[in-house]
Design a protein around this motif. Structure first.
Motif, mmCIF file in Angstrom:
data_model
loop_
_atom_site.group_PDB
_atom_site.id
_atom_site.type_symbol
_atom_site.label_atom_id
_atom_site.label_comp_id
_atom_site.label_asym_id
_atom_site.label_seq_id
_atom_site.Cartn_x
_atom_site.Cartn_y
_atom_site.Cartn_z
ATOM 1 N N TRP A 119 0.824 -1.206 0.000
ATOM 2 C CA TRP A 119 0.000 0.000 0.000
ATOM 3 C C TRP A 119 0.861 1.261 0.000
ATOM 4 O O TRP A 119 0.584 2.216 -0.735
ATOM 5 C CB TRP A 119 -0.940 -0.011 1.197
ATOM 6 C CG TRP A 119 -1.947 1.102 1.158
ATOM 7 C CD1 TRP A 119 -1.942 2.235 1.911
ATOM 8 C CD2 TRP A 119 -3.102 1.186 0.319
ATOM 9 N NE1 TRP A 119 -3.025 3.024 1.595
ATOM 10 C CE2 TRP A 119 -3.748 2.396 0.625
ATOM 11 C CE3 TRP A 119 -3.639 0.342 -0.661
ATOM 12 C CZ2 TRP A 119 -4.914 2.798 -0.027
ATOM 13 C CZ3 TRP A 119 -4.800 0.735 -1.311
ATOM 14 C CH2 TRP A 119 -5.426 1.949 -0.997
ATOM 15 N N LEU A 123 0.955 4.297 -2.742
ATOM 16 C CA LEU A 123 0.798 5.710 -2.397
ATOM 17 C C LEU A 123 1.976 6.526 -2.906
ATOM 18 O O LEU A 123 1.803 7.663 -3.376
ATOM 19 C CB LEU A 123 0.673 5.878 -0.884
ATOM 20 C CG LEU A 123 -0.536 5.240 -0.195
ATOM 21 C CD1 LEU A 123 -0.532 5.588 1.291
ATOM 22 C CD2 LEU A 123 -1.849 5.669 -0.842
ATOM 23 N N SER A 171 -10.719 9.125 -4.394
ATOM 24 C CA SER A 171 -10.792 8.265 -3.217
ATOM 25 C C SER A 171 -11.811 8.826 -2.230
ATOM 26 O O SER A 171 -11.863 10.045 -2.033
ATOM 27 C CB SER A 171 -9.422 8.167 -2.546
ATOM 28 O OG SER A 171 -9.508 7.508 -1.288
ATOM 29 N N ASN A 174 -9.129 9.237 3.317
ATOM 30 C CA ASN A 174 -7.751 9.706 3.385
ATOM 31 C C ASN A 174 -6.878 8.458 3.310
ATOM 32 O O ASN A 174 -6.673 7.765 4.309
ATOM 33 C CB ASN A 174 -7.517 10.474 4.684
ATOM 34 C CG ASN A 174 -6.103 11.017 4.805
ATOM 35 O OD1 ASN A 174 -5.202 10.607 4.073
ATOM 36 N ND2 ASN A 174 -5.896 11.917 5.749
ATOM 37 N N SER A 175 -6.382 8.162 2.137
ATOM 38 C CA SER A 175 -5.714 6.889 1.894
ATOM 39 C C SER A 175 -4.384 6.758 2.622
ATOM 40 O O SER A 175 -3.863 5.650 2.775
ATOM 41 C CB SER A 175 -5.501 6.686 0.396
ATOM 42 O OG SER A 175 -4.794 7.779 -0.156
ATOM 43 N N ARG A 185 -9.435 -0.501 2.970
ATOM 44 C CA ARG A 185 -8.952 -0.010 1.682
ATOM 45 C C ARG A 185 -8.354 -1.159 0.894
ATOM 46 O O ARG A 185 -7.884 -2.155 1.465
ATOM 47 C CB ARG A 185 -7.919 1.105 1.898
ATOM 48 C CG ARG A 185 -6.683 0.666 2.681
ATOM 49 C CD ARG A 185 -6.032 1.838 3.383
ATOM 50 N NE ARG A 185 -6.859 2.314 4.503
ATOM 51 C CZ ARG A 185 -6.629 3.442 5.169
ATOM 52 N NH1 ARG A 185 -5.631 4.209 4.839
ATOM 53 N NH2 ARG A 185 -7.404 3.799 6.173
ATOM 54 N N THR A 189 -10.461 1.205 -3.805
ATOM 55 C CA THR A 189 -10.431 2.469 -3.068
ATOM 56 C C THR A 189 -10.004 3.632 -3.954
ATOM 57 O O THR A 189 -10.611 4.706 -3.927
ATOM 58 C CB THR A 189 -9.486 2.365 -1.862
ATOM 59 O OG1 THR A 189 -9.918 1.282 -1.025
ATOM 60 C CG2 THR A 189 -9.498 3.655 -1.047
ATOM 61 N N LEU A 190 -8.946 3.435 -4.737
ATOM 62 C CA LEU A 190 -8.468 4.456 -5.660
ATOM 63 C C LEU A 190 -9.069 4.175 -7.028
ATOM 64 O O LEU A 190 -8.610 3.299 -7.752
ATOM 65 C CB LEU A 190 -6.940 4.454 -5.726
ATOM 66 C CG LEU A 190 -6.195 4.456 -4.386
ATOM 67 C CD1 LEU A 190 -4.690 4.547 -4.618
ATOM 68 C CD2 LEU A 190 -6.666 5.588 -3.484
ATOM 69 N N GLU A 213 -10.264 12.647 -1.712
ATOM 70 C CA GLU A 213 -8.954 12.900 -2.321
ATOM 71 C C GLU A 213 -9.075 12.830 -3.839
ATOM 72 O O GLU A 213 -9.810 11.995 -4.373
ATOM 73 C CB GLU A 213 -7.929 11.832 -1.903
ATOM 74 C CG GLU A 213 -7.526 11.844 -0.451
ATOM 75 C CD GLU A 213 -6.557 10.717 -0.135
ATOM 76 O OE1 GLU A 213 -5.735 10.899 0.771
ATOM 77 O OE2 GLU A 213 -6.618 9.650 -0.780
#
Length: 258
Positions: A119, A123, A171, A174-175, A185, A189-190, A213
């Motif tokens: 993850w 990011l 999103s 808040n990833s 997530r 999610t994205l 986001e």
């Protein structure tokens, strides 16, 4: 499309190629809901960003020719503090910290076989924007920011998203945070902007979620074209954002406007 794997997970399955179709969210639709995008960084960062572009951590590490072992460490582990990069040609850049994130909490909220390192690496291949003053105000008033200055870069959503739509994602969380009750997530999610309409995106999430986001994969080399303003926020200036409990924030006014 060649198969790409990360930590044993096929990324092509997690983030399939985009087929815009006729029911995708348009840049115009996103901009109508969120006309401005805000990016928070360390004061003075715009000097480097204006030259190199707003790059993801992974892209910036490549530009600064950071050795491979150090790149792996910086992109797969939580950064407890900002990281200063130096280069003979590109001068100085600062990587933001990951203070709102706990790897232990992250391990408990990931779906689809992802590990915390997976993850974090995902990011670190993206750049992130807050699409609302409300979410921006909450970030600036968070405990971790109450004693340090922040620089808020504000951009024109329509121009930026039109130019980079195929790499834009949205999103509902808040990833990069696992504070309080950590939202689950994973693969969905994205969400790539051009894969579905806003109505369909909300419907699939139970009609509850809003865009928290806006994300761009890799980075934005021409970011200066979309700059609307810059504001350096000194504690406790977050009050000027209108972050009053129960009251919508006032319009954000940058110190410097283009």
């Amino acid at each position: 499309m060649p198969e790409s794997k990360l930590g044993g997970v096929n990324l092509n399955l997690l983030f399939p190629s985009i087929d815009a179709g006729s029911c995708s969210m348009t840049p115009e639709e996103l901009a109508a809901r969120h006309p401005r995008l805000h990016h928070v960084t360390t004061p003075g960062a715009w000097t480097s960003i204006s030259k190199l572009g707003l790059l993801s951590t992974s892209a910036l590490l490549a530009v600064f020719e950071v050795e491979d072992a150090r790149r792996v460490e910086l992109t797969t582990k939580r950064r407890a503090a900002e990281v200063r990069l130096e280069h003979s040609v590109h001068d100085i850049a600062i990587l933001n910290d990951n203070l709102p994130l706990s790897e232990r909490a992250l391990a408990c909220c990931l779906d689809g076989g992802l590990l915390p390192g997976d993850w974090l690496r995902l990011l670190n291949t993206r750049v992130f924007f807050w699409p609302s003053i409300d979410s921006l105000a909450r970030l600036l008033s968070a405990k971790m920011n109450r004693k340090r200055s922040r620089e808020v870069l504000t951009f024109d959503t329509l121009g930026l998203v039109r130019a980079h739509a195929e790499r834009v994602e949205i999103s509902p969380i808040n990833s990069g945070s696992t504070i309080r009750k950590s939202a689950r997530r994973g693969a969905d999610t994205l969400t790539p902007l051009l894969t579905q309409s806003y109505a369909d995106w909300r419907r699939k999430r139970g009609g509850r979620d809003h865009v928290l986001e806006v994300i761009v994969r890799d980075g934005i080399p021409d970011i200066s074209q979309y700059l609307v303003g810059i504001r350096t926020v000194e504690p406790p200036d977050f009050d000027s954002f209108g972050a009053t409990p129960g009251k919508p924030p006032e319009r954000f006014q940058p110190d410097y406007a283009c």
